[in-house]
Write a protein that holds these residues in place. Structure first.
Motif, PDB file in Angstrom:
ATOM      1  N   GLY A 194      22.701 -47.267 -21.842  1.00 52.42           N
ATOM      2  CA  GLY A 194      21.701 -47.027 -20.818  1.00 52.42           C
ATOM      3  C   GLY A 194      22.098 -46.039 -19.745  1.00 52.42           C
ATOM      4  N   VAL A 195      23.385 -45.692 -19.624  1.00 53.02           N
ATOM      5  CA  VAL A 195      23.813 -44.748 -18.594  1.00 53.02           C
ATOM      6  C   VAL A 195      23.389 -43.344 -19.011  1.00 53.02           C
ATOM      7  CG1 VAL A 195      25.784 -43.670 -17.446  1.00 53.02           C
ATOM      8  CG2 VAL A 195      25.713 -46.151 -17.748  1.00 53.02           C
ATOM      9  N   GLY A 196      22.602 -42.691 -18.124  1.00 53.20           N
ATOM     10  CA  GLY A 196      22.139 -41.339 -18.420  1.00 53.20           C
ATOM     11  C   GLY A 196      23.058 -40.286 -17.851  1.00 53.20           C
ATOM     12  N   ASP A 197      23.327 -40.370 -16.548  1.00 59.63           N
ATOM     13  CA  ASP A 197      24.254 -39.464 -15.865  1.00 59.63           C
ATOM     14  C   ASP A 197      25.257 -40.292 -15.082  1.00 59.63           C
ATOM     15  OD1 ASP A 197      23.357 -36.804 -16.507  1.00 59.63           O
ATOM     16  OD2 ASP A 197      21.596 -37.191 -15.263  1.00 59.63           O
ATOM     17  N   ALA A 198      26.424 -39.717 -14.870  1.00 60.36           N
ATOM     18  CA  ALA A 198      27.449 -40.412 -14.094  1.00 60.36           C
ATOM     19  C   ALA A 198      28.259 -39.395 -13.301  1.00 60.36           C
ATOM     20  CB  ALA A 198      28.367 -41.211 -15.012  1.00 60.36           C
ATOM     21  N   VAL A 199      28.558 -39.741 -12.063  1.00 61.03           N
ATOM     22  CA  VAL A 199      29.443 -38.937 -11.225  1.00 61.03           C
ATOM     23  C   VAL A 199      30.466 -39.875 -10.610  1.00 61.03           C
ATOM     24  CG1 VAL A 199      29.639 -37.444  -9.208  1.00 61.03           C
ATOM     25  CG2 VAL A 199      27.682 -37.204 -10.738  1.00 61.03           C
TER      26      VAL A 199
ATOM     27  N   ALA B 149      28.717 -43.440  -9.477  1.00 56.87           N
ATOM     28  CA  ALA B 149      27.264 -43.517  -9.300  1.00 56.87           C
ATOM     29  C   ALA B 149      26.644 -43.139 -10.632  1.00 56.87           C
ATOM     30  CB  ALA B 149      26.794 -42.569  -8.207  1.00 56.87           C
ATOM     31  N   VAL B 150      25.739 -43.978 -11.132  1.00 59.59           N
ATOM     32  CA  VAL B 150      25.153 -43.738 -12.452  1.00 59.59           C
ATOM     33  C   VAL B 150      23.634 -43.858 -12.382  1.00 59.59           C
ATOM     34  CG1 VAL B 150      27.213 -44.644 -13.625  1.00 59.59           C
ATOM     35  CG2 VAL B 150      25.281 -46.173 -13.185  1.00 59.59           C
ATOM     36  N   THR B 151      22.971 -43.135 -13.265  1.00 55.50           N
ATOM     37  CA  THR B 151      21.538 -43.333 -13.471  1.00 55.50           C
ATOM     38  C   THR B 151      21.346 -44.082 -14.772  1.00 55.50           C
ATOM     39  OG1 THR B 151      21.262 -41.221 -14.664  1.00 55.50           O
ATOM     40  CG2 THR B 151      20.991 -41.189 -12.252  1.00 55.50           C
ATOM     41  N   ILE B 152      20.256 -44.819 -14.856  1.00 47.30           N
ATOM     42  CA  ILE B 152      19.969 -45.645 -16.026  1.00 47.30           C
ATOM     43  C   ILE B 152      18.679 -45.157 -16.679  1.00 47.30           C
ATOM     44  CG2 ILE B 152      19.512 -47.992 -16.855  1.00 47.30           C
ATOM     45  CD1 ILE B 152      22.341 -47.568 -15.855  1.00 47.30           C
ATOM     46  N   THR B 153      18.697 -45.023 -17.980  1.00 48.97           N
ATOM     47  CA  THR B 153      17.499 -44.600 -18.696  1.00 48.97           C
ATOM     48  C   THR B 153      16.436 -45.697 -18.605  1.00 48.97           C
ATOM     49  OG1 THR B 153      18.439 -45.466 -20.763  1.00 48.97           O
ATOM     50  CG2 THR B 153      18.766 -43.130 -20.285  1.00 48.97           C
ATOM     51  N   PRO B 154      15.157 -45.316 -18.567  1.00 48.25           N
ATOM     52  CA  PRO B 154      14.083 -46.305 -18.419  1.00 48.25           C
ATOM     53  C   PRO B 154      14.151 -47.408 -19.488  1.00 48.25           C
ATOM     54  CG  PRO B 154      13.219 -44.074 -18.171  1.00 48.25           C
ATOM     55  CD  PRO B 154      14.643 -43.933 -18.617  1.00 48.25           C
ATOM     56  N   GLY B 155      13.980 -48.632 -19.028  1.00 46.21           N
ATOM     57  CA  GLY B 155      13.975 -49.764 -19.939  1.00 46.21           C
ATOM     58  C   GLY B 155      15.339 -50.343 -20.252  1.00 46.21           C
ATOM     59  N   SER B 156      16.403 -49.698 -19.770  1.00 45.17           N
ATOM     60  CA  SER B 156      17.754 -50.192 -20.040  1.00 45.17           C
ATOM     61  C   SER B 156      18.178 -51.196 -18.979  1.00 45.17           C
ATOM     62  CB  SER B 156      18.754 -49.035 -20.071  1.00 45.17           C
ATOM     63  OG  SER B 156      18.452 -48.123 -21.100  1.00 45.17           O
ATOM     64  N   PRO B 157      19.010 -52.181 -19.362  1.00 46.29           N
ATOM     65  CA  PRO B 157      19.476 -53.151 -18.370  1.00 46.29           C
ATOM     66  C   PRO B 157      20.479 -52.510 -17.415  1.00 46.29           C
ATOM     67  CG  PRO B 157      20.575 -53.498 -20.478  1.00 46.29           C
ATOM     68  CD  PRO B 157      19.520 -52.462 -20.714  1.00 46.29           C
TER      69      PRO B 157
END
Length: 397
Positions: free
Chosen positions: A308-313, A329-337
């Protein structure tokens, strides 16, 4: 004399073409492009280096946020265009989908100009969207020339998540991806969709990308110095920083044979085949418990191994015990836990050494960016440090 040149988005960017052509062939003054919706950059009223035939003065802040003005000779820009043409199999027609006042967008314009092909410009007035990208691709004229575009990884990821965007990507013979490292997972997704990505490495000081898929382009040389800094040499290297001889002397030097070299702030290694791997920037290293951790491998592992991790810094935040904590810091793809810290550390335990395992993980809706593909690490460091400090104070209360 430097000609301040405002650069608009959309079709108005074509107004840049005559000034760029004149700067490259020497019939006009060097140009300093800047975003038309921003104030003109402040630059010193100094003479350019005599004899270097400067064509472009390009503002860049690198990763530090401190503005610098890079002076690029016409010969360096022309060498960069020729090297890209050789690497891709010849000149082609280009879609401009990134800002033309940054080096990546400027080179798209220059490649199209020198190839004599039609430049298609994406309408970015409402930002970058798969729909606007696909609309621009549909406006590209048919022809015998191969089609190319330059993007950053987040844009590619957004397009691959959209059916129409994915279909539009497949129109290109090659997609140059730069700005930051391209995650292996993104390359795998693109390959499965029949999309050819070419990971590029370079910066304004090297007239853009000079290393493709880890290998130096024609006439580019690479060596690693004793401090593990990547040093790049060849005809695409800038002449220096306008109005800053001290900084120029720190980063640029010329060999006895006339080869110009630029010492980057990136840390890297070369394998036996000459393939370059970047581990991160010297000033981004996290010193935790006396161990220096490069953010790059941690960011790559987060995207590859945490579902589910889309981007990470990854940045370092102050800690009284460890000196710094590895914070992500991470972004999560839609629908992922939403992953927990314990889950993240468990999934990365076999991929990273113990000191590199994150001790702080924060999910954010969107990462802050400073420019095309460049995360604002300073802003993230401040946000995460404040959150850690507030959490510590709350626990002590």
């Amino acid at each position: 004399m430097v000609l301040l040149t405002p650069v608009s988005t959309g079709e108005d960017v074509r107004a840049l073409l005559p000034a760029l052509a004149a700067a490259l062939d020497g019939s006009g003054p060097p140009i300093l492009p800047y975003a038309a919706d921003a104030p003109p950059p402040v630059h010193p009223d100094l003479d350019l280096t005599p004899g270097d035939h400067t064509a472009l003065v390009v503002a860049t802040s690198g990763s530090t946020g401190t503005p610098k003005l890079v002076t690029l000779p016409a010969a360096a820009v022309l060498a960069s265009v020729a090297a890209t043409d050789a690497a891709l199999g010849g000149p082609g027609q280009w879609l401009l989908a990134i800002p033309a006042h940054h080096i990546g967008g400027l080179l798209v314009v220059a490649r199209s100009l020198l190839a004599g092909t039609a430049l298609t410009v994406m309408d970015r007035s409402d930002g970058f969207t798969p729909q606007a990208f696909a609309d621009a691709v549909e406006r590209m004229p048919p022809g015998d020339h191969p089609a190319y575009v330059s993007l950053v990884p987040t844009q590619v990821a957004r397009l691959l998540a959209d059916p129409r965007g994915t279909h539009a990507l497949a129109r290109f013979d090659a997609i140059l991806v730069g700005g930051v490292g391209t995650p292996p997972s993104l390359r795998d997704t693109a390959a499965a969709a029949g999309v050819r990505l070419v990971a590029t490495y370079g910066m304004t000081e090297t007239s853009g990308g000079c290393v493709y898929d880890g290998m130096a382009l024609p006439d580019t040389e690479i060596h690693i110095d004793n401090d593990r800094h990547v040093v790049l040499g060849g005809p695409t290297i800038a002449s220096g920083y306008l109005g800053d001889p001290g900084l120029t002397a720190d980063h640029f030097h010329t060999d006895a044979d006339g080869t110009q070299w630029f010492r980057t702030d990136d840390l890297g290694a070369l394998d036996d085949s000459g393939r370059l791997t970047i581990s991160g920037r010297a000033d981004d290293l996290v010193n935790t418990g006396g161990v220096k951790v490069a953010p790059g491998p941690v960011e790559d592992a987060l995207v590859r191994f945490v579902p589910g991790v889309g981007d990470a810094v990854v940045v370092g935040v102050p800690d009284p015990t460890w000196g710094q904590l590895v914070a992500a810091a991470v972004t999560i793809t839609p629908g992922s836990p939403t992953p927990t810290l314990a889950d993240v550390r468990a999934r990365l335990r076999d991929a990273l050494p113990p000191a590199a395992l994150p001790r702080v993980v924060r999910v954010v809706g969107e990462l802050p960016w400073r420019g095309p593909g460049k995360p604002d690490r300073a802003a993230l460091r401040e946000i995460l440090a404040r959150e850690v400090r507030e959490a510590r104070e709350a626990n002590d209360a």
